[in-house]
Enzyme design. Structure first.
Site, PDB file in Angstrom:
ATOM      1  N   GLN A 159       2.839   2.702  -7.756  1.00 59.50           N
ATOM      2  CA  GLN A 159       3.273   1.317  -7.982  1.00 59.50           C
ATOM      3  C   GLN A 159       2.611   0.382  -6.966  1.00 59.50           C
ATOM      4  O   GLN A 159       2.203  -0.725  -7.293  1.00 59.50           O
ATOM      5  CB  GLN A 159       4.806   1.248  -7.870  1.00 59.50           C
ATOM      6  N   GLU A 160       2.495   0.831  -5.736  1.00 61.05           N
ATOM      7  CA  GLU A 160       1.980  -0.025  -4.670  1.00 61.05           C
ATOM      8  C   GLU A 160       0.475  -0.252  -4.779  1.00 61.05           C
ATOM      9  O   GLU A 160      -0.006  -1.365  -4.589  1.00 61.05           O
ATOM     10  CB  GLU A 160       2.298   0.588  -3.297  1.00 61.05           C
ATOM     11  N   SER A 161      -0.285   0.805  -5.041  1.00 55.37           N
ATOM     12  CA  SER A 161      -1.740   0.662  -4.921  1.00 55.37           C
ATOM     13  C   SER A 161      -2.528   1.350  -6.027  1.00 55.37           C
ATOM     14  O   SER A 161      -3.752   1.397  -5.954  1.00 55.37           O
ATOM     15  CB  SER A 161      -2.187   1.280  -3.585  1.00 55.37           C
TER      16      SER A 161
END
Ligand code: GLU
Length: 486
Positions: free
Chosen positions: A313-315
């Protein structure tokens, strides 16, 4: 002479006593199904082994049907014992056997054709039968378009029944039924072009779409239908009445809705493009970082798949990711968080993952005790994203609305208000992009579900594991300590 007649009279007497006793025994009520369940102390349930019903993941048994029927067994105060049928015909046949399972909880459509073999409970889910085709092929739009296509459905399914009815009007219609496959196989076969079309329920598609990025809905095949549990046919309604009452209670107290939300509520989150991209990254990127996720997970006693889901989700599992606001690295840590977690190089994936793991555990510890699992994990993710202060504000607003501040389902409804002045002006920490943590949590849950499914031990060597979605290196024996998500 006299002795003989006394003997005869005595015999007659005993015979009548025995006769009366036999009669009494004969008249004694057979225990009802419910009484049998209670005296056995076990509810025996038959189901199908599929992602939408029942499967094993590394934490044990799971699946929508499993969870629901497990609660029913709890309510009855008995143990749950699950058995799986190889196909639907076998499932209905065992239901009718004298010592067969007490009920079937298997994503079954309540259909007229099944009434001789089963009695259905109150419905717990509405689904729509859908014709599925492969993206890039001509899209069928009406029943006539099924003619001349390779169409395969589950043998003994509600869809086989629907097709038999359609064939009465369209004699040229040809289709096959197979008892050797499950819905996931049907989807894979469409995805790979081995068959042209299949017919399955909308909940099954929602659950599996992400593993088969090429499958599409052609059209809805008739009206919505009810999924219900089934018992053997017959007069004994004792267990069925309990099932109905349980489903009614689950509807009223919101637990059924929470279960639907957990299993189906976020299934459309990714969409076709997202599903395809995730499948690709699962193969190409995750294997590079899997080791780091596993190691940090072990150190901090969290589930590595949840850490991996956060990282995605983050990167999108990119170690050099950088945002305009100066957040960096695979786990997108701020400079402050990185320093607090002892991360010296945010662009180093191993360090970033370790910092992220440490941070999420830290954030979770700060949450009020009143928030229980599994909600506690979702709140921890929200706090990781928006900060504990804003989350606390949203919980207060939730309570003021008469909703439950310890339930993620309730708080996520209120969080977006933190972006509206009318609401945030009343809070302690003020404005926040409150919609963001809602998306954040929803996406992570989806990625986490997928990772759970593709890494479950029983898929090793199976068709899904062999398909193009197999993640090299992921399907290994798990370390035993991976128990709770966080
Ligand atoms: N719900 C289907 C039935 O009752 C089985 C699952 C499916 O084919 O989608 O037969």
């Amino acid at each position: 002479m006299f002795a003989q007649s006394v003997f005869r009279t005595r015999c007659a007497c005993w015979l009548s006593v025995i006769g009366i006793l036999l009669l009494l025994v004969g008249c004694a009520e057979e225990p009802s199904t419910l009484e049998r369940v209670q005296s056995e102390g076990t509810l025996r349930v038959i189901t199908r082994n599929s992602p939408a019903t029942y499967f094993q993941d590394r934490n044990g048994e799971t699946g929508f049907e499993y969870e629901l029927v497990n609660r029913f067994a709890d309510d009855l105060g008995v143990e749950l014992q699950i058995e799986t049928a190889d196909n639907l015909d076998e499932l209905f046949a065992s239901l009718s056997k004298p010592n067969g399972p007490h009920l079937a909880a298997a994503g079954l459509v309540e259909s007229d054709g099944r009434l001789p073999y089963a009695r259905f409970s109150a419905p717990y889910l509405q689904v729509t039968p859908q014709v599925i085709y492969r993206n890039g092929q001509q899209r069928p739009t009406r029943p006539e378009d099924l003619i001349g296509k390779r169409l395969l459905v589950l043998k003994g399914s509600s869809h086989a029944e629907q097709l038999a009815t359609l064939k009465l009007q369209l004699p040229e219609l040809a289709y096959e039924e197979s008892s050797a496959v499950e819905v996931v196989d049907l989807l894979r076969m469409v995805d790979e072009g081995q068959i042209d079309l299949t017919l399955i329920d909308s909940n099954e598609l929602a659950m599996n779409q992400v593993y088969f990025p090429n499958v599409r809905v052609a059209f809805d095949f008739g009206d919505a239908q009810n999924l219900a549990w089934a018992t053997a046919p017959g007069e004994d309604l004792s267990l069925l009445n309990e099932m109905d009452a349980f489903i009614q209670r689950a509807q009223t107290n919101g637990s059924l809705q929470r279960l639907k939300d957990r299993y189906y509520g976020h299934v459309d989150v990714l969409g076709y493009v997202g599903a395809y991209t995730f499948a690709k990254h699962l193969q190409q990127r995750l294997p590079r970082y899997e080791k780091h996720f596993r190691e940090s997970a072990q150190t901090h006693q969290v589930d590595w798949r949840l850490l991996a889901a956060i990282g995605y989700q983050e990167s999108l599992w990119q170690p050099t990711a950088t945002s305009k606001t100066g957040v960096r690295g695979l786990m997108m840590l701020t400079l402050r968080t990185a320093q607090a977690m002892g991360v010296s190089d945010r662009l180093n994936p191993k360090q970033s993952i370790e910092g992220g793991a440490k941070y999420i555990v830290h954030v979770k510890k700060q949450l009020p005790e009143s928030i229980q699992e599994p909600d506690r994990t979702w709140f921890a993710l929200a706090a990781y994203n928006v900060g504990g202060g804003h989350l606390e504000d949203a919980r207060k607003l939730t309570e003021a609305e008469g909703l439950d501040p310890n339930k993620w389902l309730d708080v996520q409804k209120i969080l977006p208000r933190l972006a509206q002045k009318q609401w945030y002006s009343k809070t302690r920490y003020g404005y926040a992009r409150g919609g963001e943590p809602v998306h954040f949590v929803r996406n992570i849950r989806r990625y986490y579900d997928i990772l759970t499914w593709v890494t479950q031990p029983q898929l090793e060597g199976s068709q899904i594991a062999d398909s193009n979605l197999h993640v090299p290196g992921v399907n290994k024996t798990p370390p035993p300590e991976e128990l709770s998500p966080l």
